[in-house]
Design a protein around this motif. Structure first.
Motif, short mmCIF file in Angstrom:
data_model
loop_
_atom_site.label_atom_id
_atom_site.label_comp_id
_atom_site.label_asym_id
_atom_site.label_seq_id
_atom_site.Cartn_x
_atom_site.Cartn_y
_atom_site.Cartn_z
N GLU A 1 0.85 -1.18 0.00
CA GLU A 1 0.00 0.00 0.00
C GLU A 1 0.89 1.23 0.00
OE1 GLU A 1 -2.48 1.81 3.47
OE2 GLU A 1 -3.60 0.13 2.61
N GLU A 2 0.54 2.19 -0.84
CA GLU A 2 1.36 3.39 -0.95
C GLU A 2 0.83 4.47 0.00
OE1 GLU A 2 2.18 6.55 -4.44
OE2 GLU A 2 2.38 4.45 -5.00
N ALA A 3 1.75 5.13 0.69
CA ALA A 3 1.35 6.21 1.59
C ALA A 3 1.00 7.43 0.75
CB ALA A 3 2.48 6.54 2.54
N GLN A 4 -0.17 8.02 0.97
CA GLN A 4 -0.58 9.20 0.22
C GLN A 4 -0.46 10.40 1.13
OE1 GLN A 4 -4.35 8.93 -1.68
NE2 GLN A 4 -4.44 11.08 -2.13
N SER A 5 0.42 11.30 0.76
CA SER A 5 0.62 12.48 1.59
C SER A 5 0.12 13.74 0.90
CB SER A 5 2.09 12.63 1.94
OG SER A 5 2.86 12.74 0.77
N TYR A 6 -0.49 13.59 -0.28
CA TYR A 6 -1.01 14.73 -1.02
C TYR A 6 -2.52 14.58 -1.18
CZ TYR A 6 3.87 15.22 -2.33
OH TYR A 6 5.23 15.36 -2.30
N PRO A 7 -3.25 15.69 -1.09
CA PRO A 7 -4.69 15.60 -1.31
C PRO A 7 -4.97 15.24 -2.77
CG PRO A 7 -4.04 17.87 -0.80
CD PRO A 7 -2.82 17.02 -0.72
N PRO A 8 -6.09 14.60 -3.06
CA PRO A 8 -6.40 14.23 -4.44
C PRO A 8 -6.40 15.45 -5.36
CG PRO A 8 -7.95 13.22 -2.92
CD PRO A 8 -7.11 14.15 -2.13
N GLY A 9 -5.79 15.30 -6.51
CA GLY A 9 -5.70 16.39 -7.47
C GLY A 9 -4.48 17.27 -7.26
N HIS A 10 -3.70 17.01 -6.22
CA HIS A 10 -2.51 17.81 -5.93
C HIS A 10 -1.25 16.95 -5.86
CE1 HIS A 10 -4.82 21.45 -5.08
NE2 HIS A 10 -5.71 20.64 -4.52
N GLU A 11 -1.30 15.80 -6.48
CA GLU A 11 -0.15 14.92 -6.48
C GLU A 11 0.99 15.55 -7.29
OE1 GLU A 11 -3.16 13.95 -7.58
OE2 GLU A 11 -3.85 12.52 -6.09
N PRO A 12 2.24 15.23 -6.94
CA PRO A 12 3.35 15.78 -7.71
C PRO A 12 3.39 15.17 -9.10
CG PRO A 12 4.15 14.18 -6.13
CD PRO A 12 2.69 14.37 -5.86
N GLY A 13 3.97 15.87 -10.01
CA GLY A 13 4.09 15.38 -11.38
C GLY A 13 3.92 16.51 -12.36
N THR A 14 3.85 16.16 -13.62
CA THR A 14 3.72 17.15 -14.67
C THR A 14 2.24 17.37 -14.97
OG1 THR A 14 5.77 16.33 -15.60
CG2 THR A 14 4.43 17.72 -17.01
N PRO A 15 1.76 18.61 -14.85
CA PRO A 15 0.36 18.86 -15.14
C PRO A 15 0.05 18.68 -16.63
CG PRO A 15 1.43 20.84 -14.28
CD PRO A 15 2.47 19.79 -14.41
N GLU A 16 -1.20 18.43 -16.92
CA GLU A 16 -1.64 18.27 -18.29
C GLU A 16 -1.43 19.58 -19.05
OE1 GLU A 16 -5.85 17.08 -20.19
OE2 GLU A 16 -5.42 16.19 -18.24
N GLY A 17 -0.90 19.50 -20.26
CA GLY A 17 -0.72 20.68 -21.10
C GLY A 17 0.68 21.25 -21.08
N ILE A 18 1.58 20.69 -20.29
CA ILE A 18 2.95 21.20 -20.22
C ILE A 18 3.90 20.01 -20.01
CG2 ILE A 18 2.86 21.65 -17.73
CD1 ILE A 18 4.53 24.18 -18.28
N THR A 19 5.08 20.10 -20.59
CA THR A 19 6.05 19.01 -20.47
C THR A 19 6.87 19.19 -19.20
OG1 THR A 19 7.79 20.21 -21.65
CG2 THR A 19 6.27 18.87 -22.98
N GLN A 20 7.59 18.15 -18.82
CA GLN A 20 8.45 18.24 -17.64
C GLN A 20 9.53 19.29 -17.85
OE1 GLN A 20 8.07 16.81 -14.54
NE2 GLN A 20 9.69 18.22 -14.01
N ARG A 21 10.08 19.36 -19.06
CA ARG A 21 11.08 20.38 -19.38
C ARG A 21 10.47 21.77 -19.21
NH1 ARG A 21 12.07 23.85 -23.12
NH2 ARG A 21 14.16 24.60 -23.53
N GLY A 22 9.22 21.94 -19.67
CA GLY A 22 8.53 23.22 -19.52
C GLY A 22 8.36 23.60 -18.06
N VAL A 23 8.03 22.61 -17.24
CA VAL A 23 7.89 22.86 -15.79
C VAL A 23 9.22 23.31 -15.21
CG1 VAL A 23 7.44 21.76 -13.56
CG2 VAL A 23 5.96 21.26 -15.50
#
Length: 134
Positions: free
Chosen positions: A46-68
């Protein structure tokens, strides 16, 4: 006569003894002071979730990781500029704060117009804009 500790006095020893007495006698939680209770560990697999839903780390839709990454670097050097700002205002600002050449080159490549924030600068550079999900 034996004391609990030689680092502090008997009064503090007694206070600490009183604070932990319920945990020692009962063998479980005391519920008196929840801040002292350890957090439960996730079950195996089981993975520990420390972020509220919708606020997980990662690259948001519409932008690349390089853009971030590039936008983050831009924000580091431009966030304290006086907005709205023209291309020349931004060039003077990055010279004043001694920004790296990469940031200066990006500002030099901007079109001649006024920008209201770092997001508009990033969009003008073609870094992409994240799409918000509502």
């Amino acid at each position: 006569m034996e004391r609990g500790s030689d680092k502090h006095g008997p009064r503090l020893d007694e206070e600490q003894k009183h604070e932990t007495e319920g945990m020692i006698r009962g063998g479980g939680t005391t519920h008196a002071e929840e801040w002292k209770e350890p957090e439960a560990m996730p079950a195996p697999g089981e993975e520990a979730q420390s972020y509220p839903p919708g606020h997980e780390p990662g690259t948001p839709e519409g932008i690349t990781q390089r853009g971030v990454d590039v936008r983050s670097d831009l924000a580091k050097w431009l966030s304290d500029a006086h907005w709205p700002a023209s291309k020349q205002d931004l060039a003077r600002h990055i010279a004043r704060v001694d920004a790296p050449d990469q940031v200066a080159d990006m500002v030099d490549s901007l079109p001649e117009r006024r920008f209201t924030n770092v997001a508009e600068v990033a969009e003008a550079l073609g870094l992409g804009v994240e799409k918000r999900r509502w």
